[in-house]
Design a protein around this motif. Structure first.
Motif, PDB file in Angstrom:
ATOM      1  N   ILE A 121       0.822  -1.214   0.000  1.00  0.00           N
ATOM      2  CA  ILE A 121       0.000   0.000   0.000  1.00  0.00           C
ATOM      3  C   ILE A 121       0.856   1.264   0.000  1.00  0.00           C
ATOM      4  CG2 ILE A 121      -2.097  -1.013   0.987  1.00  0.00           C
ATOM      5  CD1 ILE A 121      -1.149  -0.059   3.743  1.00  0.00           C
ATOM      6  N   ARG A 124       5.333   2.851  -0.222  1.00  0.00           N
ATOM      7  CA  ARG A 124       6.771   2.594  -0.182  1.00  0.00           C
ATOM      8  C   ARG A 124       7.478   3.769   0.463  1.00  0.00           C
ATOM      9  NH1 ARG A 124       7.910  -1.600  -3.850  1.00  0.00           N
ATOM     10  NH2 ARG A 124       6.228  -1.780  -5.371  1.00  0.00           N
ATOM     11  N   GLY A 125       8.488   3.475   1.267  1.00  0.00           N
ATOM     12  CA  GLY A 125       9.327   4.518   1.828  1.00  0.00           C
ATOM     13  C   GLY A 125      10.702   4.413   1.190  1.00  0.00           C
ATOM     14  N   VAL A 126      11.649   5.178   1.725  1.00  0.00           N
ATOM     15  CA  VAL A 126      12.996   5.163   1.156  1.00  0.00           C
ATOM     16  C   VAL A 126      13.594   3.761   1.273  1.00  0.00           C
ATOM     17  CG1 VAL A 126      15.299   6.179   1.349  1.00  0.00           C
ATOM     18  CG2 VAL A 126      13.282   7.582   1.765  1.00  0.00           C
ATOM     19  N   SER A 127      13.455   3.152   2.436  1.00  0.00           N
ATOM     20  CA  SER A 127      14.065   1.832   2.618  1.00  0.00           C
ATOM     21  C   SER A 127      13.043   0.830   3.132  1.00  0.00           C
ATOM     22  CB  SER A 127      15.218   1.959   3.606  1.00  0.00           C
ATOM     23  OG  SER A 127      14.747   2.640   4.736  1.00  0.00           O
ATOM     24  N   SER A 128      11.802   1.083   2.825  1.00  0.00           N
ATOM     25  CA  SER A 128      10.766   0.195   3.356  1.00  0.00           C
ATOM     26  C   SER A 128       9.637  -0.009   2.358  1.00  0.00           C
ATOM     27  CB  SER A 128      10.201   0.788   4.647  1.00  0.00           C
ATOM     28  OG  SER A 128       9.600   2.032   4.363  1.00  0.00           O
ATOM     29  N   VAL A 173       5.441  -0.921   2.564  1.00  0.00           N
ATOM     30  CA  VAL A 173       4.333  -0.989   3.518  1.00  0.00           C
ATOM     31  C   VAL A 173       3.227  -1.869   2.924  1.00  0.00           C
ATOM     32  CG1 VAL A 173       2.649   0.356   4.853  1.00  0.00           C
ATOM     33  CG2 VAL A 173       4.921   1.304   4.395  1.00  0.00           C
ATOM     34  N   LYS A 201       5.029  -1.999   8.078  1.00  0.00           N
ATOM     35  CA  LYS A 201       6.142  -1.345   7.391  1.00  0.00           C
ATOM     36  C   LYS A 201       7.340  -2.271   7.520  1.00  0.00           C
ATOM     37  CE  LYS A 201       8.649   3.048   7.444  1.00  0.00           C
ATOM     38  NZ  LYS A 201       8.544   4.448   7.853  1.00  0.00           N
ATOM     39  N   ILE A 224      -0.244   8.124  14.817  1.00  0.00           N
ATOM     40  CA  ILE A 224      -0.563   6.750  14.470  1.00  0.00           C
ATOM     41  C   ILE A 224      -0.043   5.768  15.527  1.00  0.00           C
ATOM     42  CG2 ILE A 224       1.475   6.215  13.075  1.00  0.00           C
ATOM     43  CD1 ILE A 224      -0.865   5.451  10.997  1.00  0.00           C
ATOM     44  N   PHE A 269       1.511  -0.986  12.243  1.00  0.00           N
ATOM     45  CA  PHE A 269       0.779   0.221  12.633  1.00  0.00           C
ATOM     46  C   PHE A 269      -0.723   0.043  12.428  1.00  0.00           C
ATOM     47  CE2 PHE A 269       4.903   1.978  11.274  1.00  0.00           C
ATOM     48  CZ  PHE A 269       5.178   2.870  12.293  1.00  0.00           C
ATOM     49  N   GLU A 270      -1.480   0.877  13.106  1.00  0.00           N
ATOM     50  CA  GLU A 270      -2.908   0.933  12.756  1.00  0.00           C
ATOM     51  C   GLU A 270      -2.979   1.350  11.284  1.00  0.00           C
ATOM     52  OE1 GLU A 270      -5.286   4.732  13.912  1.00  0.00           O
ATOM     53  OE2 GLU A 270      -3.556   4.748  15.230  1.00  0.00           O
ATOM     54  N   LEU A 271      -3.979   0.853  10.575  1.00  0.00           N
ATOM     55  CA  LEU A 271      -4.090   1.118   9.139  1.00  0.00           C
ATOM     56  C   LEU A 271      -4.870   2.412   8.904  1.00  0.00           C
ATOM     57  CD1 LEU A 271      -3.744  -0.046   6.190  1.00  0.00           C
ATOM     58  CD2 LEU A 271      -5.993  -1.059   6.491  1.00  0.00           C
ATOM     59  N   CYS A 272      -4.280   3.325   8.128  1.00  0.00           N
ATOM     60  CA  CYS A 272      -4.996   4.557   7.749  1.00  0.00           C
ATOM     61  C   CYS A 272      -5.607   4.319   6.382  1.00  0.00           C
ATOM     62  CB  CYS A 272      -4.038   5.734   7.673  1.00  0.00           C
ATOM     63  SG  CYS A 272      -3.182   6.009   9.200  1.00  0.00           S
ATOM     64  N   GLU A 278      -3.219   9.690   1.536  1.00  0.00           N
ATOM     65  CA  GLU A 278      -2.247  10.689   1.961  1.00  0.00           C
ATOM     66  C   GLU A 278      -2.909  12.028   2.280  1.00  0.00           C
ATOM     67  OE1 GLU A 278       1.289  10.281   1.726  1.00  0.00           O
ATOM     68  OE2 GLU A 278       0.964   8.171   1.298  1.00  0.00           O
TER      69      GLU A 278
HETATM   70  N1  LIG Z   1      -0.279   3.144   8.795  1.00  0.00           N
HETATM   71  C1  LIG Z   1      -0.400   3.269   7.487  1.00  0.00           C
HETATM   72  N2  LIG Z   1      -1.589   3.079   6.882  1.00  0.00           N
HETATM   73  C2  LIG Z   1      -1.720   3.209   5.536  1.00  0.00           C
HETATM   74  N3  LIG Z   1      -0.694   3.498   4.697  1.00  0.00           N
HETATM   75  C3  LIG Z   1       0.516   3.690   5.241  1.00  0.00           C
HETATM   76  C4  LIG Z   1       0.744   3.579   6.651  1.00  0.00           C
HETATM   77  N4  LIG Z   1       2.056   3.816   6.900  1.00  0.00           N
HETATM   78  C5  LIG Z   1       2.617   4.062   5.712  1.00  0.00           C
HETATM   79  N5  LIG Z   1       1.718   3.996   4.707  1.00  0.00           N
HETATM   80  C6  LIG Z   1       1.959   4.209   3.261  1.00  0.00           C
HETATM   81  O1  LIG Z   1       3.299   3.871   2.970  1.00  0.00           O
HETATM   82  C7  LIG Z   1       4.022   5.028   2.499  1.00  0.00           C
HETATM   83  C8  LIG Z   1       5.451   4.988   3.032  1.00  0.00           C
HETATM   84  O2  LIG Z   1       5.443   4.936   4.442  1.00  0.00           O
HETATM   85  P1  LIG Z   1       6.240   6.001   5.335  1.00  0.00           P
HETATM   86  O3  LIG Z   1       5.773   7.376   5.001  1.00  0.00           O
HETATM   87  O4  LIG Z   1       6.153   5.567   6.744  1.00  0.00           O
HETATM   88  O5  LIG Z   1       7.671   5.790   4.785  1.00  0.00           O
HETATM   89  P2  LIG Z   1       8.882   6.814   4.847  1.00  0.00           P
HETATM   90  O6  LIG Z   1       8.974   7.373   6.230  1.00  0.00           O
HETATM   91  O7  LIG Z   1       8.763   7.755   3.700  1.00  0.00           O
HETATM   92  O8  LIG Z   1      10.045   5.806   4.511  1.00  0.00           O
HETATM   93  P3  LIG Z   1      11.355   5.388   5.238  1.00  0.00           P
HETATM   94  O9  LIG Z   1      11.015   5.226   6.706  1.00  0.00           O
HETATM   95  O10 LIG Z   1      11.699   4.097   4.557  1.00  0.00           O
HETATM   96  O11 LIG Z   1      12.274   6.520   4.984  1.00  0.00           O
HETATM   97  C9  LIG Z   1       3.200   6.221   2.961  1.00  0.00           C
HETATM   98  O12 LIG Z   1       3.413   7.313   2.124  1.00  0.00           O
HETATM   99  C10 LIG Z   1       1.774   5.673   2.901  1.00  0.00           C
HETATM  100  O13 LIG Z   1       1.286   5.722   1.576  1.00  0.00           O
END
Ligand SMILES: Nc1ncnc2c1ncn2[C@@H]1O[C@H](COP(=O)(O)OP(=O)(O)OP(=O)(O)O)[C@@H](O)[C@H]1O
Length: 151
Positions: A29, A31-35, A37, A52, A90, A106-109, A113
């Motif tokens: 759902i 993606r982060g820099v190194s993760s 989700v 995550k 969250i 985490f709880e799901l949002c 965004e």
């Molecule tokens: N609890 C959540 N519920 C729904 N979607 C989520 C949740 N957490 C993260 N996401 C989705 O995953 C995306 C990436 O997560 P997050 O913003 O935590 O990563 P980041 O902090 O940018 O990455 P990193 O920690 O790897 O640098 C978010 O932009 C969102 O779309």
């Protein structure tokens, strides 16, 4: 294999037995820099969460070493625990660590965004638009913009 395809592979079940025992991972759902989700389901309750999955393996880190990344994530975890139960922050439900991955549940949002929400609800009034259009340089493509506003 492309980086995104790599990210789509779930970590080896042996690497995070406890996570897989408790949760069923579903689609990606975010993606982060190194993760990556993923939505996941808690097997016992059927409740949905967001997992995550942080890849700490050296090859997935662009110049950041595994220890630094692990320390930074642990710090993030302790901050999240400090602010737990705040209505606007969250909830971190679970944490699992293996040699090469950290799973944060985490709880799901479900509403997407904040940025997308703001883009959908924030509109510029005609008065404000006229003001912006009066800025130096704003007359480039003015006819195009005015045409757009008139539609
Ligand atoms: N609890 C959540 N519920 C729904 N979607 C989520 C949740 N957490 C993260 N996401 C989705 O995953 C995306 C990436 O997560 P997050 O913003 O935590 O990563 P980041 O902090 O940018 O990455 P990193 O920690 O790897 O640098 C978010 O932009 C969102 O779309």
């Amino acid at each position: 294999m492309a980086k995104e395809e790599d990210d789509d592979n779930l970590p080896d079940k042996d690497a995070a037995k406890e996570f897989y025992a408790k949760y069923e991972p579903k689609e990606i759902i975010g993606r982060g820099v190194s993760s990556t989700v993923r939505r996941c389901i808690e097997k016992e309750t059927g409740h949905e969460y967001a997992a995550k999955i942080i890849d700490l393996s050296q090859e997935s880190q662009d110049g950041v070493d595994t220890h630094t990344m692990r320390d930074a994530t642990r710090q993030e975890i302790s901050i999240l625990r400090l602010v737990a139960s705040h209505p606007y922050i969250i909830e971190l439900q679970d944490v699992f660590e293996s040699e090469t991955f950290i799973f944060l549940v985490f709880e799901l949002c479900k509403n997407g965004e904040l940025f997308d929400y703001l883009t959908s609800v924030v509109t510029l009034s005609e008065k404000k638009t006229r003001y912006i259009m009066s800025w130096p340089g704003a007359d480039i493509d003015r006819s195009f913009l005015v045409g757009d506003l008139a539609v």
